[in-house]
Design a protein around this motif. Sequence first.
Motif, PDB file in Angstrom:
ATOM      1  N   GLY A 274      31.440  34.837  37.505  1.00 27.61           N
ATOM      2  CA  GLY A 274      29.934  34.561  37.207  1.00 27.61           C
ATOM      3  C   GLY A 274      28.876  35.661  37.474  1.00 27.61           C
TER       4      GLY A 274
ATOM      5  N   PRO B 217      32.658  38.618  45.174  1.00 30.34           N
ATOM      6  CA  PRO B 217      31.497  37.547  44.370  1.00 30.34           C
ATOM      7  C   PRO B 217      31.740  37.398  42.921  1.00 30.34           C
TER       8      PRO B 217
ATOM      9  N   ASP C 201      42.921  32.942  54.523  1.00 31.15           N
ATOM     10  CA  ASP C 201      41.257  32.964  54.517  1.00 31.15           C
ATOM     11  C   ASP C 201      40.890  34.524  54.103  1.00 31.15           C
TER      12      ASP C 201
ATOM     13  N   VAL D  11      36.974  36.483  49.320  1.00 32.10           N
ATOM     14  CA  VAL D  11      36.858  36.412  47.672  1.00 32.10           C
ATOM     15  C   VAL D  11      35.638  37.303  47.109  1.00 32.10           C
TER      16      VAL D  11
ATOM     17  N   ILE E  24      33.450  34.523  41.710  1.00 27.76           N
ATOM     18  CA  ILE E  24      34.728  33.658  41.624  1.00 27.76           C
ATOM     19  C   ILE E  24      34.581  32.851  42.682  1.00 27.76           C
ATOM     20  N   ASP E  25      35.190  31.529  42.520  1.00 29.42           N
ATOM     21  CA  ASP E  25      35.414  30.747  43.788  1.00 29.42           C
ATOM     22  C   ASP E  25      36.474  30.670  44.643  1.00 29.42           C
ATOM     23  N   ARG E  26      37.632  31.369  44.079  1.00 34.42           N
ATOM     24  CA  ARG E  26      38.651  31.701  44.763  1.00 34.42           C
ATOM     25  C   ARG E  26      39.520  32.846  44.288  1.00 34.42           C
TER      26      ARG E  26
ATOM     27  N   PHE F  66      40.881  36.153  36.435  1.00 34.68           N
ATOM     28  CA  PHE F  66      39.484  35.872  35.856  1.00 34.68           C
ATOM     29  C   PHE F  66      38.833  36.847  35.236  1.00 34.68           C
TER      30      PHE F  66
ATOM     31  N   ARG G 211      29.988  43.474  45.500  1.00 31.56           N
ATOM     32  CA  ARG G 211      31.320  43.471  44.963  1.00 31.56           C
ATOM     33  C   ARG G 211      32.094  45.008  45.527  1.00 31.56           C
TER      34      ARG G 211
ATOM     35  N   GLY H  50      39.664  31.281  34.686  1.00 25.86           N
ATOM     36  CA  GLY H  50      38.092  31.087  35.179  1.00 25.86           C
ATOM     37  C   GLY H  50      37.248  32.110  34.513  1.00 25.86           C
TER      38      GLY H  50
END
Length: 749
Positions: free
Chosen positions: A149, A107, A102, A105, A109-111, A119, A65, A146
């Motif tokens: 993770g 690490p 593009d 992102v 989170i998905d977006r 998040f 990260r 969100g």
Amino acid sequence: MKRQRLVCAASDLALGVRLAVGGSRKSWARLALQGVGIGLGVALLLFAASLPNVIDARDDRESARSMATKGNGPAPLLVEEQGHAYRSDYVRGLYLKARTPDAPVPPGIDRLPGDGEIFVSPALGRLLESPAGELLRPRFPQKVVGTIGQAGLQNPNEFQYYAGDSSIKEGENAVYGWGAVQHSRGINSLLWLLSVVGLVVLLFPVLVFVGVATRLAAAQRDRRLAALRLVGAAASRVRLIASGESLAGALAGLVVGFGIFFAVRPFVDRIPISELSAFPSDVMPTPALTLTVIVAVPVLAVFTSLLAMRRTIIEPLGVVRDQKPVRRRVWWRLVPVVAGAALLLSQVGKLTPTEKPNQVPVVLGIVLLMLGIPVLLPWLVERVVFLMKGGTPALQLAVRRLQLDSGTAARVVGGVAVVLAGTVTLQMMLAGVEQEVQGNEKRQAAFNYLSVKPRQSADLNGIAASLEKARGVTGLHRIEQAWGELDRGGYAVINIAPCTALTKQASIPNCTDGKAYAARESTGLPAAQSGDVVTFQESGEKWTVPPVEVIDGPGNIPGLLVTPAAARGLVPLNVEFLAELDPAVPDAAEHARNAMASYSWQLHTYFGGQDDTNEAERVFGVIRRALLAGSLLTLLVAAASLLVVALEQVRERRRPLAVMAASGVPRGTLARSLLWQNALPLAISTVVSLATGIGLGVLVMRVFGAEVAYDWAGIGLITGIVVGLTFAVTALTLPSLRRATGALGLRTE
């Protein structure tokens, strides 16, 4: 020929395993006791072997990260890093603005979050939803879309967020990707020392237990060994077969240890201390260390069993352990103690939190001092009991028994002594660190001001207006700052403000405009002296320090404190606001921070007056309870060893005990003799272990450069537990004593 011997030895061990699992209920009881005792040690080893994986996993996620700030062309992402202090906690996070579809992102989170979205980590989400996070919510008005993770968190209790903000402007905040390479920080020096002492303390009694567990249910085993000798087995092979029974216990211990490990592993994320908690998936021992545990435990069991039986005479008609007492020498028993102390003394002043410790002398010193306890105890117990004369009949019986065989009791209580000494050392280390932390917290609590440092692009007037209107703010001071390198080496921070503001930061008697003041640093020297030349890095300009007055006093901020008239020619690089808070308003600092919530990443705040002594007490309380629990488990294993030997001695002396009972000796006298027989070695070992534990604690704290403190309450508690175990072991031997002193005890074959 060698291969034949190996095959023969393997078959003997296999036969011993079969005898251990195919016997009576006593055999199964012995196997279960061995399995539990060794299993506890195996579980501790497995958790210790998981520490490298936990640290590596944290470092990998931290590297994943981290921001890559170099690349070609326009940056696809703008990032502003911002931390929010909230009472005793600290919330870290990033404000993000995507410039291309593009954009990378981070690490976890998905977006990327859009403007007004956020998040949050699970721990931060729980805090914001709870009543305890009421004053933190205004700083996060975004919509929670969100949860971060595991890939984006160092540990399960980390407060982390990713927020979207379209107001971010391009500057030194361009990011081209994630996953910049970072060097591992490694393990903290104090944590490393605590781990070394803890492993030695908790594992050594298990080694003692393995050696004495072969004595449990020894009557039945002795008949088996005598029968094997009767059918023609050599004495060496019989000892190997007996070691096979210990091997069975070790194998059972491996199964129990792995079971305990995998049963406890899912709950490690519930540890309330963030730095000590870990994701269950990270807690996995490395393959090399796992293989070492699997191989070393059975080998150790067989070796200690052979060592324990080296003076046992096994004949077809029985097993004899009686031997002529040998006068023990003391000189070589002092070698480990002297060598260990010398090694630790050689490292005094060399171990700091920022420097990598010299592991070899520290580890060897701790291990040698710990192992010096069981090495010295047999000689010391022997000397004490041989000097004892007279006393009650019960005491005389106990002393005479110890004079005939004091080595066994001394070796067994050595396990208890190592636990006691190590626990005392760990308690002293914790007490020293806790005292230092709480002292710092109390000193900082006297500083009742909120420091606000805006960025250069921030609206200074708007921030000042927000602070003046905030609840609990009674005054506001503006301080201009500059910093540069001294010509004689070092770094100087210069604070420029009127006397009304400077006196809030330091104890300045008779402050007048036109003067400059220098606070003493931790080295005892002033931050700068008259005539020193300061070179400002950004502009390259130079400034000569005017005549300064050195000020002393607790709570002074380091650096130069310069009034406006003495700072002519100085160009400030930054501005700091000092908000004076009303101590009568609860959470005044949080209200002031919330008043500036709209500036989000544009400023940094620090409140030195936050009293975190309660939080420090909570953290150290958790560590102390965990230490006590580990010590209790290990003491139970050591007490089981003592119980095994006590029961075996009653069995071996059943005929003399029965004769004394038949001759009119009261059973109460015999019971008290057992109490003295257990209490005397434990009393001697307690004195030795307390002296060693306190001495080792002083040495370790000197090595670490920390203040020495004594946790007398904890030392008294663990000592009391040891005394209680003595009475418990004696009480558990009374049923065996009653059976031994009955009429059947007079029977002979």
